[in-house]
Enzyme design. Sequence first.
Site, PDB file in Angstrom:
ATOM      1  N   MET A 170      30.183  55.997  66.540  1.00 28.58           N
ATOM      2  CA  MET A 170      31.671  56.132  65.881  1.00 28.58           C
ATOM      3  C   MET A 170      31.851  57.675  65.786  1.00 28.58           C
ATOM      4  O   MET A 170      32.648  57.992  64.861  1.00 28.58           O
ATOM      5  CB  MET A 170      31.634  55.140  65.046  1.00 28.58           C
ATOM      6  CG  MET A 170      31.838  53.805  65.376  1.00 28.58           C
ATOM      7  SD  MET A 170      32.589  52.719  64.126  1.00 28.58           S
ATOM      8  CE  MET A 170      31.832  52.992  62.690  1.00 28.58           C
ATOM      9  N   GLY A 171      30.687  58.373  66.093  1.00 30.68           N
ATOM     10  CA  GLY A 171      30.979  59.828  65.911  1.00 30.68           C
ATOM     11  C   GLY A 171      30.525  60.514  64.401  1.00 30.68           C
ATOM     12  O   GLY A 171      29.754  59.865  64.025  1.00 30.68           O
ATOM     13  N   LEU A 214      28.593  62.997  64.253  1.00 32.64           N
ATOM     14  CA  LEU A 214      27.059  62.673  64.400  1.00 32.64           C
ATOM     15  C   LEU A 214      26.247  63.531  63.663  1.00 32.64           C
ATOM     16  O   LEU A 214      26.471  64.705  62.983  1.00 32.64           O
ATOM     17  CB  LEU A 214      26.924  63.487  66.022  1.00 32.64           C
ATOM     18  CG  LEU A 214      27.884  62.714  66.985  1.00 32.64           C
ATOM     19  CD1 LEU A 214      27.448  63.468  68.437  1.00 32.64           C
ATOM     20  CD2 LEU A 214      27.550  61.155  66.999  1.00 32.64           C
ATOM     21  N   HIS A 240      21.963  59.930  65.107  1.00 29.38           N
ATOM     22  CA  HIS A 240      22.589  59.643  66.370  1.00 29.38           C
ATOM     23  C   HIS A 240      21.659  60.508  67.369  1.00 29.38           C
ATOM     24  O   HIS A 240      21.604  60.238  68.462  1.00 29.38           O
ATOM     25  CB  HIS A 240      23.995  60.202  66.489  1.00 29.38           C
ATOM     26  CG  HIS A 240      24.933  59.384  65.458  1.00 29.38           C
ATOM     27  ND1 HIS A 240      25.437  60.086  64.274  1.00 29.38           N
ATOM     28  CD2 HIS A 240      25.387  58.061  65.552  1.00 29.38           C
ATOM     29  CE1 HIS A 240      26.272  59.147  63.748  1.00 29.38           C
ATOM     30  NE2 HIS A 240      26.246  57.974  64.352  1.00 29.38           N
ATOM     31  N   GLY A 298      20.080  52.212  66.991  1.00 31.63           N
ATOM     32  CA  GLY A 298      19.202  52.634  65.788  1.00 31.63           C
ATOM     33  C   GLY A 298      19.142  51.494  64.839  1.00 31.63           C
ATOM     34  O   GLY A 298      19.759  50.525  64.680  1.00 31.63           O
ATOM     35  N   GLN A 299      17.600  51.492  64.406  1.00 29.91           N
ATOM     36  CA  GLN A 299      17.075  50.634  63.540  1.00 29.91           C
ATOM     37  C   GLN A 299      17.908  50.389  62.242  1.00 29.91           C
ATOM     38  O   GLN A 299      18.135  49.336  61.497  1.00 29.91           O
ATOM     39  CB  GLN A 299      15.586  50.482  63.567  1.00 29.91           C
ATOM     40  CG  GLN A 299      15.075  49.684  62.465  1.00 29.91           C
ATOM     41  CD  GLN A 299      13.952  50.098  61.786  1.00 29.91           C
ATOM     42  OE1 GLN A 299      13.191  50.677  62.378  1.00 29.91           O
ATOM     43  NE2 GLN A 299      13.729  49.609  60.483  1.00 29.91           N
ATOM     44  N   SER A 350      23.411  58.645  57.467  1.00 31.76           N
ATOM     45  CA  SER A 350      24.641  58.013  57.843  1.00 31.76           C
ATOM     46  C   SER A 350      26.062  58.791  57.656  1.00 31.76           C
ATOM     47  O   SER A 350      26.063  59.611  56.879  1.00 31.76           O
ATOM     48  CB  SER A 350      24.819  56.820  56.599  1.00 31.76           C
ATOM     49  OG  SER A 350      26.288  56.372  56.703  1.00 31.76           O
ATOM     50  N   ARG A 389      28.763  58.156  56.706  1.00 35.81           N
ATOM     51  CA  ARG A 389      29.524  58.115  55.299  1.00 35.81           C
ATOM     52  C   ARG A 389      28.903  58.903  54.141  1.00 35.81           C
ATOM     53  O   ARG A 389      29.326  58.813  53.107  1.00 35.81           O
ATOM     54  CB  ARG A 389      29.615  56.492  54.789  1.00 35.81           C
ATOM     55  CG  ARG A 389      30.349  55.699  55.790  1.00 35.81           C
ATOM     56  CD  ARG A 389      30.513  54.254  55.542  1.00 35.81           C
ATOM     57  NE  ARG A 389      31.551  53.627  56.086  1.00 35.81           N
ATOM     58  CZ  ARG A 389      31.232  52.690  57.249  1.00 35.81           C
ATOM     59  NH1 ARG A 389      30.014  52.519  57.613  1.00 35.81           N
ATOM     60  NH2 ARG A 389      32.274  52.128  57.782  1.00 35.81           N
TER      61      ARG A 389
HETATM   62  P1  AMP Z   1      27.438  54.602  64.126  1.00 38.89           P
HETATM   63  O1  AMP Z   1      28.127  55.905  64.628  1.00 38.89           O
HETATM   64  O2  AMP Z   1      27.298  54.635  62.657  1.00 38.89           O
HETATM   65  O3  AMP Z   1      28.042  53.490  64.888  1.00 38.89           O
HETATM   66  O4  AMP Z   1      25.877  54.539  64.941  1.00 38.89           O
HETATM   67  C1  AMP Z   1      25.829  54.892  66.163  1.00 38.89           C
HETATM   68  C2  AMP Z   1      24.270  54.466  66.418  1.00 38.89           C
HETATM   69  O5  AMP Z   1      23.386  55.411  65.777  1.00 38.89           O
HETATM   70  C3  AMP Z   1      23.933  52.974  65.944  1.00 38.89           C
HETATM   71  O6  AMP Z   1      22.947  52.545  67.045  1.00 38.89           O
HETATM   72  C4  AMP Z   1      23.274  53.335  64.688  1.00 38.89           C
HETATM   73  O7  AMP Z   1      22.349  52.394  64.353  1.00 38.89           O
HETATM   74  C5  AMP Z   1      22.505  54.667  65.061  1.00 38.89           C
HETATM   75  N1  AMP Z   1      22.130  55.353  63.690  1.00 38.89           N
HETATM   76  C6  AMP Z   1      23.125  55.535  62.486  1.00 38.89           C
HETATM   77  N2  AMP Z   1      22.316  55.982  61.592  1.00 38.89           N
HETATM   78  C7  AMP Z   1      21.042  56.276  62.014  1.00 38.89           C
HETATM   79  C8  AMP Z   1      19.776  56.864  61.481  1.00 38.89           C
HETATM   80  N3  AMP Z   1      19.913  57.352  60.232  1.00 38.89           N
HETATM   81  N4  AMP Z   1      18.712  56.912  62.132  1.00 38.89           N
HETATM   82  C9  AMP Z   1      18.653  56.347  63.376  1.00 38.89           C
HETATM   83  N5  AMP Z   1      19.950  55.889  64.079  1.00 38.89           N
HETATM   84  C10 AMP Z   1      21.124  55.704  63.287  1.00 38.89           C
END
Ligand code: AMP
Length: 282
Positions: free
Chosen positions: A30-31, A33, A37, A148-149, A191, A193
């Site tokens: 969702m950007g 980054l 990411h 991501g885990q 994150s 956020r």
């Molecule tokens: P999002 O942009 O939050 O939807 O995340 C996109 C991808 O990045 C998802 O697969 C998340 O699980 C991964 N992701 C987000 N934060 C982390 C992090 N701190 N470490 C590893 N992967 C992450």
Amino acid sequence: MQLIHSVAELQALIAQRRSAGDRIGFVPTMGALHEGHLSLVRLALQKCDFVVVSVFVNPLQFGANEDFDKYPRTLGIDANLLAEHDVDVLFAPSPSEVYPISSPVTQLTAGSLGAKFEGEIRPGHFDGMLTVVNRLFDIVQPDYVFFGQKDAQQVALVKQMLREQISSGSRVPIEFVVGPTIRSEAGLALSSRNKFLKPEDMPAALSLSKALFAGAAGKNREEVLALARAEISPQAKLEYLELVDADSFEPCEPGLSLAVLIVAARVGEVRLIDNVYIDRKS
Ligand code: AMP
């Protein structure tokens, strides 16, 4: 790197690369980054010949009172970061490209696994997440996908969706790769956020990862949860803290399966989630 907004343009390019024999890797995001990411992007670049990263803030996975409007959007910065990493395509579609009125997109429901924990607190969130992930997989038709885990319940749900689709023959096999959670030096899971955390929120925010690391040393379920609970700051409004099986999200003992200690809490204005896997079999 090419910045592509249109589904048709992306599909034409991917078709060319596939016919040239390239392995197609896909990292949906969702950007806004960050290193979390980018760690997935690096994994994708290692394993694949052609890497597509999507940036799409999916309206379907936000509830009415959630932060869709406030969600950080930094496409220019994201594009620069991905170009520096030699990603092939940044796919940044508009909502009408992802959900065209002319051909309605299949709406998925996340079922019982999607009704627990995050799904209980954010009703409909996982239906929206699976719907967009399925739609993006249909568009990109990747050989490998990278998640991501950090979002452990999302991992379980997308794995379950792929298992069902591949076994019923409705989707060609996709290799599902899970990357480890990337943290700040102090332990906070990165994150998008986190930028809304105020300096005074940091001790409470950090108490979540401290709780997970303390709990991971516990001998049994009761001890895991007690050690973890003892670390949670009173300033963190705890929503859940549980030890669950990483696939079913049913409460479990450490050691019987791949267990995951999950936590969610509100800290200041921000909702934080985090987890650690507890793998005693290896
Ligand atoms: P999002 O942009 O939050 O939807 O995340 C996109 C991808 O990045 C998802 O697969 C998340 O699980 C991964 N992701 C987000 N934060 C982390 C992090 N701190 N470490 C590893 N992967 C992450």
